[in-house]
Design a protein around this motif. Structure first.
Motif, PDB file in Angstrom:
ATOM      1  N   GLN A   1       1.323   7.367 -12.391  1.00 19.50           N
ATOM      2  CA  GLN A   1       2.565   6.828 -11.831  1.00 19.50           C
ATOM      3  C   GLN A   1       2.390   6.478 -10.354  1.00 19.50           C
ATOM      4  OE1 GLN A   1       5.488   5.970 -13.138  1.00 19.50           O
ATOM      5  NE2 GLN A   1       4.734   6.432 -15.210  1.00 19.50           N
ATOM      6  N   GLN A   2       1.648   7.281  -9.630  1.00 20.20           N
ATOM      7  CA  GLN A   2       1.398   6.984  -8.214  1.00 20.20           C
ATOM      8  C   GLN A   2       0.580   5.702  -8.058  1.00 20.20           C
ATOM      9  OE1 GLN A   2      -0.455  10.617  -6.846  1.00 20.20           O
ATOM     10  NE2 GLN A   2       1.512  11.598  -6.370  1.00 20.20           N
ATOM     11  N   ARG A   3      -0.342   5.480  -8.989  1.00 20.20           N
ATOM     12  CA  ARG A   3      -1.100   4.226  -8.949  1.00 20.20           C
ATOM     13  C   ARG A   3      -0.190   3.028  -9.212  1.00 20.20           C
ATOM     14  NH1 ARG A   3      -6.636   4.293 -12.228  1.00 20.20           N
ATOM     15  NH2 ARG A   3      -6.684   2.262 -11.182  1.00 20.20           N
ATOM     16  N   GLN A   4       0.746   3.185 -10.146  1.00 24.68           N
ATOM     17  CA  GLN A   4       1.696   2.111 -10.401  1.00 24.68           C
ATOM     18  C   GLN A   4       2.592   1.867  -9.188  1.00 24.68           C
ATOM     19  OE1 GLN A   4       3.857   2.856 -14.021  1.00 24.68           O
ATOM     20  NE2 GLN A   4       2.006   3.036 -15.276  1.00 24.68           N
ATOM     21  N   ALA A   5       3.022   2.945  -8.540  1.00 29.26           N
ATOM     22  CA  ALA A   5       3.849   2.801  -7.340  1.00 29.26           C
ATOM     23  C   ALA A   5       3.076   2.098  -6.235  1.00 29.26           C
ATOM     24  CB  ALA A   5       4.326   4.171  -6.871  1.00 29.26           C
ATOM     25  N   LEU A   6       1.784   2.431  -6.118  1.00 23.13           N
ATOM     26  CA  LEU A   6       0.955   1.774  -5.104  1.00 23.13           C
ATOM     27  C   LEU A   6       0.833   0.285  -5.382  1.00 23.13           C
ATOM     28  CD1 LEU A   6      -0.954   2.090  -2.660  1.00 23.13           C
ATOM     29  CD2 LEU A   6      -2.797   2.536  -4.281  1.00 23.13           C
ATOM     30  N   ASP A   7       0.629  -0.073  -6.642  1.00 19.00           N
ATOM     31  CA  ASP A   7       0.539  -1.489  -6.998  1.00 19.00           C
ATOM     32  C   ASP A   7       1.839  -2.218  -6.689  1.00 19.00           C
ATOM     33  OD1 ASP A   7      -2.082  -1.649  -7.778  1.00 19.00           O
ATOM     34  OD2 ASP A   7      -1.677  -1.249  -9.892  1.00 19.00           O
ATOM     35  N   LEU A   8       2.975  -1.593  -7.009  1.00 18.12           N
ATOM     36  CA  LEU A   8       4.259  -2.225  -6.728  1.00 18.12           C
ATOM     37  C   LEU A   8       4.481  -2.390  -5.226  1.00 18.12           C
ATOM     38  CD1 LEU A   8       6.596  -0.530  -9.362  1.00 18.12           C
ATOM     39  CD2 LEU A   8       5.887  -2.924  -9.283  1.00 18.12           C
ATOM     40  N   GLN A   9       4.045  -1.406  -4.438  1.00 11.97           N
ATOM     41  CA  GLN A   9       4.168  -1.526  -2.984  1.00 11.97           C
ATOM     42  C   GLN A   9       3.331  -2.689  -2.459  1.00 11.97           C
ATOM     43  OE1 GLN A   9       2.910   1.966  -0.844  1.00 11.97           O
ATOM     44  NE2 GLN A   9       3.187   1.016   1.180  1.00 11.97           N
ATOM     45  N   ALA A  10       2.095  -2.803  -2.972  1.00 14.80           N
ATOM     46  CA  ALA A  10       1.225  -3.899  -2.538  1.00 14.80           C
ATOM     47  C   ALA A  10       1.763  -5.247  -3.018  1.00 14.80           C
ATOM     48  CB  ALA A  10      -0.193  -3.676  -3.048  1.00 14.80           C
ATOM     49  N   GLN A  11       2.287  -5.304  -4.245  1.00 16.98           N
ATOM     50  CA  GLN A  11       2.845  -6.553  -4.751  1.00 16.98           C
ATOM     51  C   GLN A  11       4.074  -6.971  -3.948  1.00 16.98           C
ATOM     52  OE1 GLN A  11       3.538  -6.365  -9.006  1.00 16.98           O
ATOM     53  NE2 GLN A  11       1.612  -5.286  -9.328  1.00 16.98           N
ATOM     54  N   THR A  12       4.882  -5.985  -3.555  1.00 17.86           N
ATOM     55  CA  THR A  12       6.064  -6.302  -2.743  1.00 17.86           C
ATOM     56  C   THR A  12       5.652  -6.867  -1.394  1.00 17.86           C
ATOM     57  OG1 THR A  12       7.359  -4.562  -3.812  1.00 17.86           O
ATOM     58  CG2 THR A  12       8.132  -5.346  -1.672  1.00 17.86           C
ATOM     59  N   LEU A  13       4.679  -6.254  -0.759  1.00 14.52           N
ATOM     60  CA  LEU A  13       4.214  -6.746   0.536  1.00 14.52           C
ATOM     61  C   LEU A  13       3.584  -8.124   0.394  1.00 14.52           C
ATOM     62  CD1 LEU A  13       3.951  -6.156   3.501  1.00 14.52           C
ATOM     63  CD2 LEU A  13       1.861  -4.865   3.035  1.00 14.52           C
ATOM     64  N   ASP A  14       2.833  -8.347  -0.694  1.00 15.89           N
ATOM     65  CA  ASP A  14       2.231  -9.656  -0.929  1.00 15.89           C
ATOM     66  C   ASP A  14       3.313 -10.712  -1.129  1.00 15.89           C
ATOM     67  OD1 ASP A  14      -0.363 -11.192  -1.658  1.00 15.89           O
ATOM     68  OD2 ASP A  14       0.996 -11.629  -3.309  1.00 15.89           O
ATOM     69  N   ALA A  15       4.361 -10.379  -1.895  1.00 20.45           N
ATOM     70  CA  ALA A  15       5.457 -11.326  -2.105  1.00 20.45           C
ATOM     71  C   ALA A  15       6.194 -11.613  -0.797  1.00 20.45           C
ATOM     72  CB  ALA A  15       6.428 -10.782  -3.147  1.00 20.45           C
ATOM     73  N   GLN A  16       6.323 -10.608   0.062  1.00 17.81           N
ATOM     74  CA  GLN A  16       6.960 -10.827   1.360  1.00 17.81           C
ATOM     75  C   GLN A  16       6.122 -11.764   2.222  1.00 17.81           C
ATOM     76  OE1 GLN A  16       7.447  -6.773   2.764  1.00 17.81           O
ATOM     77  NE2 GLN A  16       9.605  -6.765   2.172  1.00 17.81           N
ATOM     78  N   LEU A  17       4.804 -11.578   2.198  1.00 16.27           N
ATOM     79  CA  LEU A  17       3.924 -12.469   2.961  1.00 16.27           C
ATOM     80  C   LEU A  17       4.011 -13.899   2.433  1.00 16.27           C
ATOM     81  CD1 LEU A  17       0.753 -10.209   3.337  1.00 16.27           C
ATOM     82  CD2 LEU A  17       2.500 -10.685   5.058  1.00 16.27           C
ATOM     83  N   GLN A  18       4.081 -14.034   1.129  1.00 13.45           N
ATOM     84  CA  GLN A  18       4.198 -15.374   0.560  1.00 13.45           C
ATOM     85  C   GLN A  18       5.563 -15.991   0.855  1.00 13.45           C
ATOM     86  OE1 GLN A  18       2.026 -16.669  -2.892  1.00 13.45           O
ATOM     87  NE2 GLN A  18       1.983 -14.564  -3.641  1.00 13.45           N
ATOM     88  N   LEU A  19       6.597 -15.157   0.922  1.00 13.21           N
ATOM     89  CA  LEU A  19       7.917 -15.680   1.277  1.00 13.21           C
ATOM     90  C   LEU A  19       7.912 -16.188   2.721  1.00 13.21           C
ATOM     91  CD1 LEU A  19      10.902 -16.179   0.684  1.00 13.21           C
ATOM     92  CD2 LEU A  19      11.350 -13.813   1.379  1.00 13.21           C
ATOM     93  N   LEU A  20       7.291 -15.419   3.621  1.00 13.28           N
ATOM     94  CA  LEU A  20       7.193 -15.873   5.013  1.00 13.28           C
ATOM     95  C   LEU A  20       6.457 -17.207   5.091  1.00 13.28           C
ATOM     96  CD1 LEU A  20       6.411 -12.556   6.936  1.00 13.28           C
ATOM     97  CD2 LEU A  20       8.494 -13.923   7.059  1.00 13.28           C
ATOM     98  N   ARG A  21       5.374 -17.319   4.302  1.00 11.16           N
ATOM     99  CA  ARG A  21       4.638 -18.593   4.299  1.00 11.16           C
ATOM    100  C   ARG A  21       5.501 -19.716   3.743  1.00 11.16           C
ATOM    101  NH1 ARG A  21       3.181 -21.153   0.416  1.00 11.16           N
ATOM    102  NH2 ARG A  21       3.390 -19.369  -1.003  1.00 11.16           N
TER     103      ARG A  21
END
Length: 475
Positions: A444-464
């Motif tokens: 579950q912690q690995r899944q949470a880590l992936d979701l955190q990274a995906q959220t940050l990646d989506a935020q970076l793409q939104l800024l772009r």
């Protein structure tokens, strides 16, 4: 000179009227040009709230990652793609200077000298005929072409539009580079964090396997239980090798983006940054059209192509210019600067192509087609910009919902682990149950880590997708 002025003036006026009429008759009728999309046609709102805060132009500093800031600074100064963009800006600026020069008079100075034989059977009388003499000409000249029909201004407008498009293209290239570098940095941090969790999983699986072996030897577990305990370990080792490969490839990508050798970042071990403080989920507004450098570049290319059509249309009208010269021409170098060697003149001209085998018509139709293509490219860039930003907003909303559900699942797994520990402490359960519950929590912690990274990646793409804080400089 005074006697010649009036005949030349009358000749120019006499020629200009019929040639103007002929020019109008020569121009072909062009089909209607393509129309640019406007914001309302694709759902952009006039007074919409921005879906994210207005990021600064150096938005990556908000990740609070000094290593990323250093990589970004090097990339923005050393990347070959940005050097190419800067060269295109310089080329476009040179085109502007070339177009501006058409509005000014051209002045030149020439000096020619020769030693030549004057033939007997030519226009030269004795004593020149049959002799070998020195000749020289020293002359200053000037010419000016009047832009009565706007051809020079149209060429200048086209050059200005191309230069603005080149600047916007450079900004788009910089935004894409910075976005790729930041996303690769985040992905490397995710892979390294996943590798740490995977190492803990492997260690606990090893402990569980040791316990099953002991229980199997004591006759408490079967051979099937032993094989089931051994099964996860090869898969975990495979995942570890995969993560190691991904980390090396991401380091290579970061090195390439920042113009460094592949081995320069072999020791880079970034931590996963926290999510950015993006606020709101408002609808996309019309300001998106001015914040996306790729859309702005496409708009300027439309303006440049439209100006090229005007320039091609002006080619059908007369070309009126005035030239003048003054200088010295003499046979014998010693006579060059004497008053008797003085020569001067003035040469007005009016030119109009009447029969050019359709070259000007083809040129005008080609320019009109280029303008239509530029409009189509602008419409495509606009639609892609809206789709891109809308996709990132939708992904962020989905990720927030997924994180809520995953947090609930992790809370249940955490409670199950606490219960297993309590039963083990009370002598009601064995160590193996605790390890199995811990494995579920690590997953579950690995899944949470992936979701955190995906959220940050989506935020970076939104800024772009929203332009990365870029604003168009005034021309």
């Amino acid at each position: 000179m005074t006697m010649l002025a009036h005949p030349l003036k009358r000749l120019t006026v006499a020629l200009s009227l019929p040639t103007l009429l002929a020019a109008c008759a020569l121009q072909p009728t062009l089909p209607p040009t393509a129309q640019r999309l406007n914001g309302s046609q694709i759902g952009l709102q006039v007074n919409a709230d921005a879906p994210a805060h207005m990021a600064p132009s150096n938005w990556w500093t908000e990740l609070n990652a000094p290593e990323l800031n250093a990589l970004m600074q090097r990339a923005l100064s050393e990347a070959p793609s940005l050097a190419q963009a800067r060269a295109r800006i310089q080329r476009a600026q040179a085109s502007i200077e070339n177009a501006e020069s058409s509005e000014r008079a051209a002045v030149g100075l020439s000096l020619d000298a020769a030693r030549q034989r004057f033939p007997e059977h030519s226009i030269y009388p004795p004593p020149l005929a049959g002799t070998l003499r020195n000749t020289a000409t020293l002359q200053a000249s000037a010419s000016y072409e009047w832009d009565f029909f706007g051809r020079h201004q149209a060429e200048l407008n086209a050059a200005l539009g191309s230069a603005q498009a080149a600047r916007a293209d450079a900004a788009a290239a910089q935004l894409m580079l910075s976005s790729q570098l930041a996303r690769s940095y985040v992905q490397l941090a995710r892979v390294l964090a996943q590798r740490e969790l995977l190492a803990r999983q492997s260690a606990e699986r090893e402990q569980a396997l040791a316990l099953v072996r002991q229980r199997s030897q004591a006759g408490l577990d079967t051979a099937q239980d032993l094989r089931a305990a051994e099964l996860p370990l090869p898969e975990l080792r495979r995942q570890a090798l995969q993560l190691e490969e991904q980390a090396d490839l991401l380091r290579h990508q970061l090195a390439a983006l920042s113009a460094q050798p592949m081995a320069a970042l072999k020791d880079l071990k970034p931590a996963l940054p926290a999510a950015l403080p993006l606020a709101g989920e408002g609808a996309l507004g019309l300001d998106l059209l001015g914040r996306r450098p790729d859309v702005v570049a496409a708009r300027w290319r439309v303006d440049a192509a439209t100006a090229q059509v005007s320039s091609a249309r002006a080619q059908f009208y007369p070309n009126i210019s005035l030239g003048a010269f003054v200088g010295f021409n003499a046979i014998g170098f010693n006579n060059l600067l004497k008053s008797g060697s003085l020569q001067y003149g003035v040469a007005p001209s009016l030119r109009l192509p009447l029969f050019d085998s359709g070259r000007l018509r083809a040129q005008l139709r080609g320019s009109a087609a280029e303008a239509d293509a530029a409009v189509a490219a602008y419409n495509g860039a606009l639609l892609e910009a809206v789709r891109d930003a809308s996709d990132q907003l939708r992904s962020l909303r989905s990720l927030q919902e997924q994180k809520t559900e995953q947090a609930a699942a992790q809370a249940h797994v955490q409670a199950a682990l606490e219960l297993a520990r309590q039963r083990h402490s009370a002598g009601l359960g064995n160590r193996l149950a605790v390890l199995n519950a811990s494995q579920s929590l690590l997953q579950q912690q690995r899944q949470a880590l992936d979701l955190q990274a995906q959220t940050l990646d989506a935020q970076l793409q939104l800024l772009r997708s929203l332009g990365g804080g870029w604003t168009e400089a005034k021309p």
